[in-house]
Design an enzyme around this catalytic site. Structure first.
Site, short mmCIF file in Angstrom:
data_model
loop_
_atom_site.label_atom_id
_atom_site.label_comp_id
_atom_site.label_asym_id
_atom_site.label_seq_id
_atom_site.Cartn_x
_atom_site.Cartn_y
_atom_site.Cartn_z
N VAL A 175 0.80 -1.27 0.06
CA VAL A 175 0.12 0.01 -0.09
C VAL A 175 0.93 1.31 -0.04
O VAL A 175 0.82 2.32 -0.58
CB VAL A 175 -1.00 -0.06 1.06
CG1 VAL A 175 -1.86 1.31 1.28
CG2 VAL A 175 -1.83 -1.23 1.25
N ARG A 179 14.66 0.48 6.51
CA ARG A 179 16.08 0.31 6.23
C ARG A 179 16.60 1.23 4.77
O ARG A 179 15.68 1.23 3.72
CB ARG A 179 16.00 -1.31 5.37
CG ARG A 179 15.56 -2.39 6.31
CD ARG A 179 16.09 -3.66 6.00
NE ARG A 179 15.50 -4.01 4.60
CZ ARG A 179 14.56 -4.29 4.44
NH1 ARG A 179 13.54 -4.43 5.29
NH2 ARG A 179 14.06 -4.62 2.95
N VAL A 216 16.13 0.05 0.89
CA VAL A 216 14.68 0.04 0.11
C VAL A 216 14.36 1.45 -0.37
O VAL A 216 14.51 2.30 0.28
CB VAL A 216 13.59 -0.45 1.35
CG1 VAL A 216 12.19 -0.59 0.62
CG2 VAL A 216 13.96 -1.65 2.06
N SER A 232 -7.78 -1.51 10.05
CA SER A 232 -8.12 -2.64 9.33
C SER A 232 -9.64 -3.22 9.59
O SER A 232 -10.11 -2.72 10.75
CB SER A 232 -7.33 -4.10 10.01
OG SER A 232 -7.78 -5.02 9.34
N TYR A 237 -4.39 -9.00 16.70
CA TYR A 237 -4.31 -8.20 15.79
C TYR A 237 -5.49 -7.13 15.63
O TYR A 237 -5.17 -5.81 15.91
CB TYR A 237 -3.73 -8.81 14.49
CG TYR A 237 -3.84 -7.90 13.31
CD1 TYR A 237 -2.89 -6.97 12.89
CD2 TYR A 237 -4.97 -7.65 12.38
CE1 TYR A 237 -2.77 -6.10 12.05
CE2 TYR A 237 -4.87 -6.81 11.35
CZ TYR A 237 -3.83 -5.93 11.14
OH TYR A 237 -4.05 -5.03 10.14
#
Length: 318
Positions: free
Chosen positions: A13, A34, A37, A117, A142
């Site tokens: 996303v 990182r 990336v 979510s 979650y």
């Protein structure tokens, strides 16, 4: 033009959102963990501390975003190996999100879009598509962490004046998708027989480019302030219908066996996968009328167009 910070910018996303924001002329900074990336076409900021610890102290001098879109999260996994799954989810999804909100507000942000979510609300729809006004009843660690993050951010927003926008997407798919959606395409590609021909449960989905477009609106539209939105594609396919559509686009007609749902659920219990089979055989639809009516938003792509694009990507890799 707005200045937008995107966390989790190297995910499925996040990459789509950075592209969408840049295409609309916004100044985008991608926050990644990182340095190796890359996110094409946008400024990159690397902060490798777990759960955004030390973010305020590491904040670039003079950087004052108008909005932060918070995508970074510890995601749902089927077989979690953490000793205390909820503690692990809470550390990243609740405490980490609050650190981002506080640091962004301290450095001038007026709004935070938190990508939550559908699992913060429910695993099933009980016959009626989920609406934002319905009581939330998450079913796992979650989902509970996402709901707690929403509540924590609402409270912080009330105290600090930071505008909070919550977006609850259902299953997200698109090129480079992984997890269960990728496994489904792998099975179709290998022409495996699937015992799902009788599963008429409907599932809301959202194509990643549609979600990115909706998040772009939520980041900059004044009417989105302090609201919660569901977002979805234009149709809610049945499980069997989704497999048939994907199989058509993959040029691998789905081989569906009409096994009764009761037998599938019984097999799930016997194999220790009852929860997974329940999710597969029960409907989970969302009502996206609020974002359509409040922001005038309509997804730029249909479900079929999203599936076609995903299948083209898959075929290009096989």
């Amino acid at each position: 033009m707005s200045c937008v910070l995107v966390t989790g910018a190297n995910g499925l996303v996040g990459r789509a959102l950075c592209r969408a924001l840049a295409a609309h002329g916004h100044d985008v900074t991608a926050l990644v963990r990182r340095g190796d990336v890359g996110v094409g076409g946008v400024r990159k900021w690397c902060h490798g501390e777990a759960d955004f610890m030390g973010l305020d102290q590491a904040w670039p001098r003079g950087f004052a975003p108008d909005c932060v879109v918070h995508l970074a999260a510890r995601v749902h996994v089927i077989n979690d190996t953490a000793a205390d799954p909820f503690a692990a989810f809470r550390a990243t999804n609740v405490e980490g999100a609050l650190r981002v909100a506080r640091a962004a507000r301290e450095h001038g942000a007026r709004r935070m879009v938190f990508v939550s979510s559908v699992k913060a609300a429910a695993e099933f729809d009980d016959g009626v598509p989920l609406a934002e006004s319905m009581p939330a009843a998450p079913d796992d660690a979650y989902g509970l962490s996402k709901l707690l993050a929403e509540e924590t951010l609402w409270q912080y927003g009330e105290q600090s004046g930071l505008e909070i926008v919550i977006v609850r997407p259902p299953l997200v798919y698109g090129p480079e998708v992984g997890a269960n959606f990728l496994q489904m395409m792998n099975a179709l590609w290998r022409r495996l027989p699937l015992p799902l021909g009788a599963v008429d449960a409907q599932r809301s989905l959202v194509y990643v480019e549609n979600l990115a477009d909706a998040l772009t609106h939520c980041a900059v539209d004044p009417r989105a302030a302090n609201a919660c939105f569901y977002v979805r594609d234009d149709q809610d396919p049945s499980v069997a219908g989704l497999l048939r559509a994907l199989g058509r686009h993959l040029d691998r007609p789905a081989r569906l066996l009409p096994v009764p749902v009761s037998l599938l659920r019984a097999a799930g219990v016997l194999t220790g996968r009852g929860a997974q089979m329940d999710r597969l055989t029960r409907s989970l639809r969302v009502d996206d009328s609020r974002i359509r009516e409040t922001l005038g938003w309509t997804g730029p792509y249909t479900l079929d167009e999203g599936l076609a694009a995903t299948a083209r990507w898959y075929r290009s890799t096989h």
